[in-house]
Design an enzyme around this catalytic site. Structure first.
Site, PDB file in Angstrom:
ATOM      1  N   GLU A 145       0.829  -1.196   0.000  1.00 25.96           N
ATOM      2  CA  GLU A 145       0.000   0.000   0.000  1.00 25.96           C
ATOM      3  C   GLU A 145       0.869   1.254   0.000  1.00 25.96           C
ATOM      4  O   GLU A 145       0.585   2.218  -0.722  1.00 25.96           O
ATOM      5  CB  GLU A 145      -0.933   0.010   1.217  1.00 25.96           C
ATOM      6  N   TRP A 189      -8.774  -1.435   0.207  1.00 24.50           N
ATOM      7  CA  TRP A 189      -9.493  -0.229  -0.206  1.00 24.50           C
ATOM      8  C   TRP A 189     -10.785  -0.547  -0.950  1.00 24.50           C
ATOM      9  O   TRP A 189     -11.494   0.370  -1.383  1.00 24.50           O
ATOM     10  CB  TRP A 189      -8.601   0.636  -1.101  1.00 24.50           C
ATOM     11  N   TYR A 231      -4.423   9.962  -0.843  1.00 30.30           N
ATOM     12  CA  TYR A 231      -3.035  10.151  -0.436  1.00 30.30           C
ATOM     13  C   TYR A 231      -2.036  10.400  -1.574  1.00 30.30           C
ATOM     14  O   TYR A 231      -1.380  11.433  -1.622  1.00 30.30           O
ATOM     15  CB  TYR A 231      -2.562   8.928   0.363  1.00 30.30           C
ATOM     16  N   CYS A 266      -6.251   9.955   6.905  1.00 25.54           N
ATOM     17  CA  CYS A 266      -6.111   9.718   8.347  1.00 25.54           C
ATOM     18  C   CYS A 266      -4.683  10.041   8.779  1.00 25.54           C
ATOM     19  O   CYS A 266      -4.465  10.895   9.620  1.00 25.54           O
ATOM     20  CB  CYS A 266      -6.475   8.278   8.677  1.00 25.54           C
ATOM     21  N   ARG A 268      -4.651  11.968  12.268  1.00 28.44           N
ATOM     22  CA  ARG A 268      -5.769  12.674  12.905  1.00 28.44           C
ATOM     23  C   ARG A 268      -6.844  11.708  13.393  1.00 28.44           C
ATOM     24  O   ARG A 268      -7.581  11.996  14.334  1.00 28.44           O
ATOM     25  CB  ARG A 268      -6.385  13.681  11.938  1.00 28.44           C
ATOM     26  N   SER A 269      -6.962  10.541  12.751  1.00 29.10           N
ATOM     27  CA  SER A 269      -7.981   9.555  13.119  1.00 29.10           C
ATOM     28  C   SER A 269      -7.355   8.184  13.007  1.00 29.10           C
ATOM     29  O   SER A 269      -6.760   7.864  11.975  1.00 29.10           O
ATOM     30  CB  SER A 269      -9.195   9.675  12.182  1.00 29.10           C
ATOM     31  N   ASP A 285      -7.933   4.007  13.809  1.00 32.65           N
ATOM     32  CA  ASP A 285      -8.543   2.747  14.211  1.00 32.65           C
ATOM     33  C   ASP A 285      -7.422   1.912  14.839  1.00 32.65           C
ATOM     34  O   ASP A 285      -6.571   1.377  14.131  1.00 32.65           O
ATOM     35  CB  ASP A 285      -9.139   2.072  12.967  1.00 32.65           C
ATOM     36  N   HIS A 323      -9.098   5.561  18.510  1.00 33.05           N
ATOM     37  CA  HIS A 323     -10.348   4.915  18.896  1.00 33.05           C
ATOM     38  C   HIS A 323     -10.332   3.413  18.649  1.00 33.05           C
ATOM     39  O   HIS A 323      -9.574   2.899  17.824  1.00 33.05           O
ATOM     40  CB  HIS A 323     -11.534   5.551  18.151  1.00 33.05           C
ATOM     41  N   TYR A 358     -13.212   0.521  17.778  1.00 32.95           N
ATOM     42  CA  TYR A 358     -14.600   0.312  17.385  1.00 32.95           C
ATOM     43  C   TYR A 358     -15.270  -0.658  18.351  1.00 32.95           C
ATOM     44  O   TYR A 358     -14.646  -1.596  18.855  1.00 32.95           O
ATOM     45  CB  TYR A 358     -14.679  -0.210  15.951  1.00 32.95           C
ATOM     46  N   ALA A 380     -14.973  -0.852   9.490  1.00 34.93           N
ATOM     47  CA  ALA A 380     -16.115   0.064   9.512  1.00 34.93           C
ATOM     48  C   ALA A 380     -15.990   1.020   8.333  1.00 34.93           C
ATOM     49  O   ALA A 380     -14.965   1.695   8.201  1.00 34.93           O
ATOM     50  CB  ALA A 380     -16.149   0.842  10.823  1.00 34.93           C
TER      51      ALA A 380
END
Length: 302
Positions: free
Chosen positions: A64, A86, A128, A180, A204-205, A207, A245, A247, A301
């Site tokens: 990736e 993806w 990206y 992310c 910033r985010s 999983d 976070h 899930y 998710a």
């Protein structure tokens, strides 16, 4: 005795699971969420931070990263390499817009075998790689942030502007998924004596269960790739997270993972000197000594 560096990850899982804010998120699945985290990984002795408390398919992660660096935004070359991570986003778009409840396998097969179908339904928008390699400015000029970074590392290694990022506000709405891991800042230590290339990533985010293990090993691979291009050894990877976070449908898996003891990280060797940053292939990466615990599955998710 020094703590295993993977313990930082297990501690973060425990903190977010036990003290995170319970909320409904964009996907509707729900998360335990906390703001702010940092981890550091020393790459200088060849350690490759592929987490060991569950098997991480590091080749998929590195493939990736190589795809990001090409600037491509279509899933077709990823699928040709066996990377399916993806597919969920264009598949959801196809189902929503056509009403056809095609299976993921059938959708991916059409992407691979029908170029015109892939052009229409396999593109993710300006994600990206597009921003890294072909950022379009307001005046219409195109900027290759990665090429500029490599040039600056060679000519001005003490710069505080050794950065590329993907948070292009004007194009966020056109992306299948907003970036992310969004800011990459490089730093050269030991200038004048024994320079080493370091990287700090802001995500910033994140999983924590599915995404972060992938991100850490591909970012470590990126340090080695760029270090090779600028003639420096790899130094340190510093990862920082914003909204970190777990899930709600991963709680059982995370609990299982936290009960496992980390094992030694494997070693990474680049087998060939790539002609340039566009020339890397997955076969250039040799990972030895990876002995993880068994995989732990979890749903993405979307």
């Amino acid at each position: 005795m020094a703590r295993h560096p993977e313990t930082q990850y297990l501690d973060l899982l425990e903190r977010v699971l036990h003290t995170g804010d319970k909320r409904i998120d964009r996907t509707g699945v729900g998360t335990f969420s906390s703001l702010g985290a940092m981890m550091r990984f020393d790459l200088s002795d060849g350690d490759f931070p592929v987490f060991t408390t569950k098997r991480v398919y590091w080749k998929l992660a590195v493939k990736e990263m190589i795809w990001f660096l090409t600037g491509d935004t279509n899933i077709r070359p990823l699928l040709a390499e066996g990377v399916r991570i993806w597919s969920d986003w264009p598949l959801a778009t196809y189902r929503r817009q056509t009403g056809e409840q095609i299976s993921q396998q059938a959708f991916e097969s059409r992407i691979l075998n029908d170029e015109s179908f892939a052009r229409k339904w396999g593109d993710l928008g300006p994600v990206y790689g597009k921003q890294w390699r072909a950022w379009v400015a307001a005046d219409g000029r195109t900027y290759d942030q990665v090429a500029t970074l490599i040039n600056d590392l060679r000519t001005n290694p003490s710069s505080r502007r050794l950065i590329f990022h993907a948070w292009n506000v004007g194009e966020l709405s056109s992306m299948a998924l907003a970036p992310c891991h969004m800011v990459y800042q490089f730093h050269v230590s030991g200038i004048g004596s024994q320079p080493r290339l370091n990287l700090m990533v802001f995500q910033r985010s994140c999983d924590l269960f599915l995404g972060l293990p992938f991100n850490i090993c591909q970012q470590a691979a990126l340090v080695h790739m760029i270090a090779q291009q600028v003639g420096m050894p790899a130094g340190e990877l510093v990862w920082s997270g914003g909204d970190v976070h777990i899930y709600s449908n991963h709680v059982e898996q995370v609990t299982e993972q936290m009960a496992r003891e980390p094992r030694p990280f494997p070693k990474l060797t680049l087998l060939r000197r790539a002609a340039d940053i566009n020339d890397f292939k997955i076969g250039d990466f040799q990972v030895s000594g990876y002995d993880p615990h068994a995989p732990i599955a979890g749903d993405v998710a979307v």
